[in-house]
Write a protein that holds these residues in place. Structure first.
Motif, PDB file in Angstrom:
ATOM      1  N   TYR A 125     -11.400  11.055 -27.020  1.00  0.00           N
ATOM      2  CA  TYR A 125     -10.456  10.247 -26.262  1.00  0.00           C
ATOM      3  C   TYR A 125      -9.409  11.133 -25.600  1.00  0.00           C
ATOM      4  O   TYR A 125      -9.086  12.211 -26.098  1.00  0.00           O
ATOM      5  CB  TYR A 125      -9.800   9.209 -27.172  1.00  0.00           C
ATOM      6  N   SER A 126      -8.876  10.641 -24.486  1.00  0.00           N
ATOM      7  CA  SER A 126      -7.979  11.466 -23.673  1.00  0.00           C
ATOM      8  C   SER A 126      -6.720  11.879 -24.422  1.00  0.00           C
ATOM      9  O   SER A 126      -6.115  12.904 -24.103  1.00  0.00           O
ATOM     10  CB  SER A 126      -7.590  10.695 -22.396  1.00  0.00           C
ATOM     11  N   ASP A 127      -6.288  11.095 -25.412  1.00  0.00           N
ATOM     12  CA  ASP A 127      -5.055  11.413 -26.129  1.00  0.00           C
ATOM     13  C   ASP A 127      -5.311  12.114 -27.463  1.00  0.00           C
ATOM     14  O   ASP A 127      -4.402  12.311 -28.257  1.00  0.00           O
ATOM     15  CB  ASP A 127      -4.242  10.140 -26.370  1.00  0.00           C
ATOM     16  N   MET A 128      -6.579  12.480 -27.707  1.00  0.00           N
ATOM     17  CA  MET A 128      -6.922  13.150 -28.967  1.00  0.00           C
ATOM     18  C   MET A 128      -7.852  14.328 -28.681  1.00  0.00           C
ATOM     19  O   MET A 128      -8.846  14.181 -27.986  1.00  0.00           O
ATOM     20  CB  MET A 128      -7.615  12.171 -29.928  1.00  0.00           C
ATOM     21  N   ASN A 129      -7.528  15.454 -29.232  1.00  0.00           N
ATOM     22  CA  ASN A 129      -8.340  16.640 -29.000  1.00  0.00           C
ATOM     23  C   ASN A 129      -9.357  16.808 -30.123  1.00  0.00           C
ATOM     24  O   ASN A 129      -9.476  17.865 -30.744  1.00  0.00           O
ATOM     25  CB  ASN A 129      -7.442  17.872 -28.906  1.00  0.00           C
ATOM     26  N   ARG A 130     -10.109  15.735 -30.379  1.00  0.00           N
ATOM     27  CA  ARG A 130     -11.133  15.772 -31.411  1.00  0.00           C
ATOM     28  C   ARG A 130     -12.211  14.746 -31.084  1.00  0.00           C
ATOM     29  O   ARG A 130     -11.960  13.745 -30.426  1.00  0.00           O
ATOM     30  CB  ARG A 130     -10.544  15.497 -32.799  1.00  0.00           C
ATOM     31  N   LEU A 131     -13.410  15.017 -31.542  1.00  0.00           N
ATOM     32  CA  LEU A 131     -14.522  14.116 -31.273  1.00  0.00           C
ATOM     33  C   LEU A 131     -14.315  12.791 -31.993  1.00  0.00           C
ATOM     34  O   LEU A 131     -13.803  12.741 -33.113  1.00  0.00           O
ATOM     35  CB  LEU A 131     -15.835  14.755 -31.731  1.00  0.00           C
ATOM     36  N   SER A 132     -14.728  11.721 -31.338  1.00  0.00           N
ATOM     37  CA  SER A 132     -14.612  10.401 -31.941  1.00  0.00           C
ATOM     38  C   SER A 132     -15.537  10.282 -33.144  1.00  0.00           C
ATOM     39  O   SER A 132     -16.649  10.810 -33.158  1.00  0.00           O
ATOM     40  CB  SER A 132     -14.983   9.321 -30.906  1.00  0.00           C
ATOM     41  N   CYS A 153     -24.640   1.099 -22.624  1.00  0.00           N
ATOM     42  CA  CYS A 153     -24.375   0.288 -23.813  1.00  0.00           C
ATOM     43  C   CYS A 153     -23.171   0.825 -24.587  1.00  0.00           C
ATOM     44  O   CYS A 153     -22.345   0.046 -25.088  1.00  0.00           O
ATOM     45  CB  CYS A 153     -25.607   0.257 -24.715  1.00  0.00           C
ATOM     46  N   ILE A 154     -23.065   2.141 -24.675  1.00  0.00           N
ATOM     47  CA  ILE A 154     -21.925   2.742 -25.368  1.00  0.00           C
ATOM     48  C   ILE A 154     -20.622   2.342 -24.674  1.00  0.00           C
ATOM     49  O   ILE A 154     -19.624   2.018 -25.322  1.00  0.00           O
ATOM     50  CB  ILE A 154     -22.060   4.276 -25.417  1.00  0.00           C
ATOM     51  N   GLY A 155     -20.618   2.361 -23.329  1.00  0.00           N
ATOM     52  CA  GLY A 155     -19.433   1.958 -22.577  1.00  0.00           C
ATOM     53  C   GLY A 155     -19.038   0.519 -22.855  1.00  0.00           C
ATOM     54  O   GLY A 155     -17.855   0.208 -23.010  1.00  0.00           O
ATOM     55  N   GLY A 206      -4.719   4.610 -19.749  1.00  0.00           N
ATOM     56  CA  GLY A 206      -4.997   5.496 -20.869  1.00  0.00           C
ATOM     57  C   GLY A 206      -6.342   5.283 -21.516  1.00  0.00           C
ATOM     58  O   GLY A 206      -6.766   6.085 -22.352  1.00  0.00           O
ATOM     59  N   ASP A 207      -7.029   4.186 -21.144  1.00  0.00           N
ATOM     60  CA  ASP A 207      -8.371   3.937 -21.684  1.00  0.00           C
ATOM     61  C   ASP A 207      -9.372   4.815 -20.932  1.00  0.00           C
ATOM     62  O   ASP A 207      -9.931   4.428 -19.906  1.00  0.00           O
ATOM     63  CB  ASP A 207      -8.764   2.460 -21.511  1.00  0.00           C
ATOM     64  N   TYR A 208      -9.571   6.010 -21.443  1.00  0.00           N
ATOM     65  CA  TYR A 208     -10.446   6.960 -20.764  1.00  0.00           C
ATOM     66  C   TYR A 208     -11.067   7.895 -21.787  1.00  0.00           C
ATOM     67  O   TYR A 208     -10.388   8.374 -22.706  1.00  0.00           O
ATOM     68  CB  TYR A 208      -9.643   7.770 -19.746  1.00  0.00           C
ATOM     69  N   VAL A 209     -12.356   8.132 -21.662  1.00  0.00           N
ATOM     70  CA  VAL A 209     -13.028   9.089 -22.536  1.00  0.00           C
ATOM     71  C   VAL A 209     -13.881  10.031 -21.689  1.00  0.00           C
ATOM     72  O   VAL A 209     -14.405   9.643 -20.645  1.00  0.00           O
ATOM     73  CB  VAL A 209     -13.930   8.397 -23.589  1.00  0.00           C
ATOM     74  N   GLU A 210     -13.979  11.258 -22.141  1.00  0.00           N
ATOM     75  CA  GLU A 210     -14.877  12.233 -21.534  1.00  0.00           C
ATOM     76  C   GLU A 210     -16.039  12.433 -22.489  1.00  0.00           C
ATOM     77  O   GLU A 210     -15.853  12.471 -23.712  1.00  0.00           O
ATOM     78  CB  GLU A 210     -14.146  13.553 -21.283  1.00  0.00           C
ATOM     79  N   SER A 228     -15.933   7.521 -19.012  1.00  0.00           N
ATOM     80  CA  SER A 228     -15.849   6.061 -18.995  1.00  0.00           C
ATOM     81  C   SER A 228     -14.393   5.628 -19.051  1.00  0.00           C
ATOM     82  O   SER A 228     -13.588   6.233 -19.761  1.00  0.00           O
ATOM     83  CB  SER A 228     -16.630   5.483 -20.188  1.00  0.00           C
ATOM     84  N   ARG A 229     -14.072   4.570 -18.305  1.00  0.00           N
ATOM     85  CA  ARG A 229     -12.712   4.029 -18.282  1.00  0.00           C
ATOM     86  C   ARG A 229     -12.718   2.585 -18.762  1.00  0.00           C
ATOM     87  O   ARG A 229     -13.632   1.824 -18.480  1.00  0.00           O
ATOM     88  CB  ARG A 229     -12.117   4.077 -16.869  1.00  0.00           C
ATOM     89  N   GLY A 230     -11.643   2.234 -19.492  1.00  0.00           N
ATOM     90  CA  GLY A 230     -11.478   0.866 -19.954  1.00  0.00           C
ATOM     91  C   GLY A 230     -10.612   0.068 -18.999  1.00  0.00           C
ATOM     92  O   GLY A 230     -10.548   0.364 -17.806  1.00  0.00           O
TER      93      GLY A 230
END
Length: 279
Positions: free
Chosen positions: A41-48, A210-212, A171-175, A165-167
């Motif tokens: 996630y954009s606000d976390m520097n770690r894998l989900s 589907c993940i999105g 701030g809803d954004y993931v790479e 993907s954006r929500g």
């Protein structure tokens, strides 16, 4: 209309309610997916925790940059690392062999303060060390975008796909980065491996969709209700009886990764609903 009700449609004496699925299964954890999907996630520097981080690491205390670095060091030939550095990063990096002292050097071009820019040594390697492999050392001079380029253009061992993907909220954004090995493809698909990488990417794109939907709460379900008619009879003799009805649930199902109109069409077909259907 309740917030979790997305759409309602009446057909004869039946009503279809499309609702958000509040507890959908996580595709990466609960499905046998072809791809290995990594995202943070954009606000976390770690894998989900919801990603397939366990395919690379023991925990998710790593970033997406760490993950693509790990993959590049494993699957991109060392020769391609060196070619990339000397061709695409030559303004700031170079890897050269010094014949006078028989050593290899990784050098960075910069200047301290007002000092004129010049080449500075970052690492030195003997020919034997280079022969044994120095990709992990070379990777320290590169960043995430470099690793993604190398994986996308400089190796043939795995199929890869970069995405984001954006929500619906700020701030809803993931790479994200997905990959599939040839062995994984064969295990899950069998048969011919012709054009397997293109086929793997196509399959991963469907999984990513589907993940999105799962990420942003777009997994849905339906409740099918039937109109049950009755007559209200009042004790007051001067008040006329009234015909009325209630809705009675007859079926429901959850975990659909499609839009509401497509799901309504499925319910209509499965239950053979027609405008003329009456209780």
């Amino acid at each position: 209309m309740s917030e979790d009700i997305i759409k309602t449609e009446e057909i004869g004496d039946y009503r279809i309610k499309i609702r958000r699925d509040e507890y959908p299964p996580c595709p990466c954890k609960d499905w046998d997916m072809l791809g290995v999907h990594l995202f943070d996630y954009s606000d976390m520097n770690r894998l989900s925790e919801a990603s397939n981080y366990e395919e690379l690491f023991y925990s998710n205390d790593y970033s997406l940059a760490d993950a693509v670095c790990e993959l590049a060091c494993k699957y991109v030939p060392q020769k391609k690392f060196i070619e990339y550095i000397n061709k695409y990063l030559s303004d700031s990096l170079r890897f050269r062999y010094d014949r006078s002292d028989h050593m290899w050097y990784l050098e960075h071009y910069f200047g301290y303060g007002n000092e004129e820019r010049q080449w500075h040594e970052m690492q030195s390697f003997t020919p034997d060390e280079v022969q044994d492999g120095i990709r992990s050392w070379l990777s320290e001079a590169l960043d995430e975008k470099d690793f993604i380029y190398l994986l996308s253009n400089c190796q043939t061992e795995i199929a890869v796909h970069e995405w984001s993907s954006r929500g619906y909220c700020q701030g809803d954004y993931v790479e994200d980065f997905s990959y599939c090995t040839k062995e994984r493809f064969i295990k899950r698909n069998g048969g011919t491996t012709k054009n397997w990488q293109k086929r793997a990417v196509s399959a991963m794109e469907s999984e990513i969709e589907c993940i999105g939907k799962w990420m942003w709460g777009d997994v849905i379900g339906f409740v099918l209700e039937k109109k049950v008619r009755f007559t209200k009879v009042y004790e007051d003799s001067e008040r006329a009886d009234e015909d009325d009805y209630d809705w009675e649930e007859v079926d429901s199902c959850w975990g659909y990764y499609c839009d509401e109109d497509e799901l309504i069409k499925k319910v209509i077909e499965e239950h053979q609903l027609q405008p003329s259907v009456a209780a």
